[in-house]
Enzyme design. Structure first.
Site, PDB file in Angstrom:
ATOM      1  NE  ARG A  53      -1.832  -2.016   2.743  1.00 44.81           N
ATOM      2  CZ  ARG A  53      -2.004  -3.264   2.342  1.00 44.81           C
ATOM      3  NH1 ARG A  53      -3.037  -3.580   1.634  1.00 44.81           N
ATOM      4  NH2 ARG A  53      -1.145  -4.207   2.657  1.00 44.81           N
ATOM      5  CB  THR A  54       3.454   2.582   2.254  1.00 44.40           C
ATOM      6  OG1 THR A  54       2.698   2.155   3.380  1.00 44.40           O
ATOM      7  CG2 THR A  54       4.051   3.940   2.534  1.00 44.40           C
ATOM      8  CE  LYS A  82      26.711  -2.284  -6.732  1.00 45.91           C
ATOM      9  NZ  LYS A  82      26.864  -1.247  -7.751  1.00 45.91           N
ATOM     10  NE  ARG A 103       7.272   0.916   4.752  1.00 44.93           N
ATOM     11  CZ  ARG A 103       6.059   0.365   4.767  1.00 44.93           C
ATOM     12  NH1 ARG A 103       5.909  -0.899   4.451  1.00 44.93           N
ATOM     13  NH2 ARG A 103       4.998   1.075   5.085  1.00 44.93           N
ATOM     14  CG  HIS A 131       3.693   4.026   8.616  1.00 43.87           C
ATOM     15  ND1 HIS A 131       3.774   4.880   7.524  1.00 43.87           N
ATOM     16  CD2 HIS A 131       3.300   2.823   8.127  1.00 43.87           C
ATOM     17  CE1 HIS A 131       3.438   4.201   6.438  1.00 43.87           C
ATOM     18  NE2 HIS A 131       3.147   2.958   6.776  1.00 43.87           N
TER      19      HIS A 131
END
Ligand code: NCD
Length: 308
Positions: A53-54, A82, A103, A131
């Site tokens: 969703r986000t 890396k 995120r 959030h």
């Protein structure tokens, strides 16, 4: 315009939040008016942790505004694999995009990234911490469906320890008058002490209970269900013991108040039975739709774009 990021829902005053929600409601009503507002602009979605969703709602939001999207959806597919730091990645992305949503599994990573960024950075979830855009979504859902925040009794149920959406929502709602929280969780998954202390310091009435029963639900205006956050458990055994602690089914809904809305940030696992989806009080799919409108409003606001 000064560069502005979104790390916590408290980064906006309640007045600014009202404006943002007004804009989101206008977008919902007149989407065409906004269809080209971000023409030529790009959003970078930098996702070091899974999301449906986000990430997709950020991307849909930018596409709905006529802009474009770039980014990655796992750390394996970025230079993090890396060993590149989030600060370096952000510095580079600043040259490619106009705004970024990040995120990350580590608490504070988006904040660190924002310090080196030349473009607005949005915290799209940092570990078990915050959030904020889910909270903006939740606020818009509550305001649109209930009409106000003042005086509401809000039950939060499930994994209140690791559930970042819960921490951000408590934070944000604590600023409105006569809010009361009922925190429903197993003993081991109670809210972190910093969240409890903040409520005490602000004299916000709250109680902590274990059972989700008629007695617990009788005064609730909103029941905010959450999933047990599997990925943040230290061992599988504890997760398995906790995962089905709460199951909201039709039988339980029959005991709940007639006007009690059920919210959930989603994804749901077993904590809400699918039979509840048809209940008029189930608002979680509508909530996901509000997530796109509020993210459109947020992108416009952080980019300083006004649509007449
Ligand atoms: C939430 C999250 O990522 O914290 N999901 C979302 O963004 N809607 C809730 C969850 O994963 O349980």
């Amino acid at each position: 315009m000064a560069l502005r990021h979104l790390m916590s829902p408290l980064d906006f005053s309640t007045g600014e939040l009202d404006k943002l929600m007004d804009l989101a409601n206008d977008i919902e009503k007149y989407p065409q008016k906004y269809a080209h507002a971000c023409a030529g602009k790009k959003i970078a979605t930098l996702f070091y942790e899974p999301s449906t969703r986000t990430r997709l709602s950020f991307e849909a939001a930018m596409l709905n505004l006529g802009g474009s999207v770039l980014g990655f959806h796992s750390s394996d597919s970025s230079s993090a694999a890396k060993g590149e730091s989030v600060s370096d990645t952000m510095r580079i992305v600043s040259c490619y995009a106009d705004i970024a949503a990040m995120r990350h599994p580590k608490e504070g990573a988006p904040l660190v990234a924002s310090m080196k960024s030349m473009i607005p950075v949005i915290n799209a979830g940092d570990g078990g911490h915050q959030h904020p855009t889910q909270t903006l979504t939740d606020l818009l859902t509550i305001r649109s469906l209930k009409g106000h925040f003042e005086g509401l009794t809000i039950g939060l149920c499930g994994d209140l320890k690791f559930g970042r959406t819960v921490h951000s929502l408590i934070n944000a709602l604590s600023r409105y008058d006569n809010i009361r929280f009922v925190l429903i969780s197993p003993e081991e998954l109670r809210v972190p002490s910093y969240v409890r202390e903040a409520m005490r310091a602000q004299k916000i009435p709250f109680e902590e209970v274990v059972k989700l029963d008629e007695e617990t639900m009788k005064d609730l205006d909103i029941l905010y269900m959450t999933r047990v956050q599997k990925e943040r458990f230290f061992n599988e055994e504890d997760y398995l013991r906790m995962k089905d602690f709460y199951i909201l089914d039709k039988e339980k809904m029959d005991l709940a108040p007639k006007k009690m809305l059920v919210l959930h940030p989603l994804p749901r696992v077993n904590e809400i039975s699918v039979e509840v989806d048809n209940d008029e009080r189930a608002a979680y799919f509508k909530q996901a739709q509000y997530g796109v409108y509020i993210r459109m409003a947020l992108i416009l606001t952080l980019l300083g774009l006004e649509v007449k």
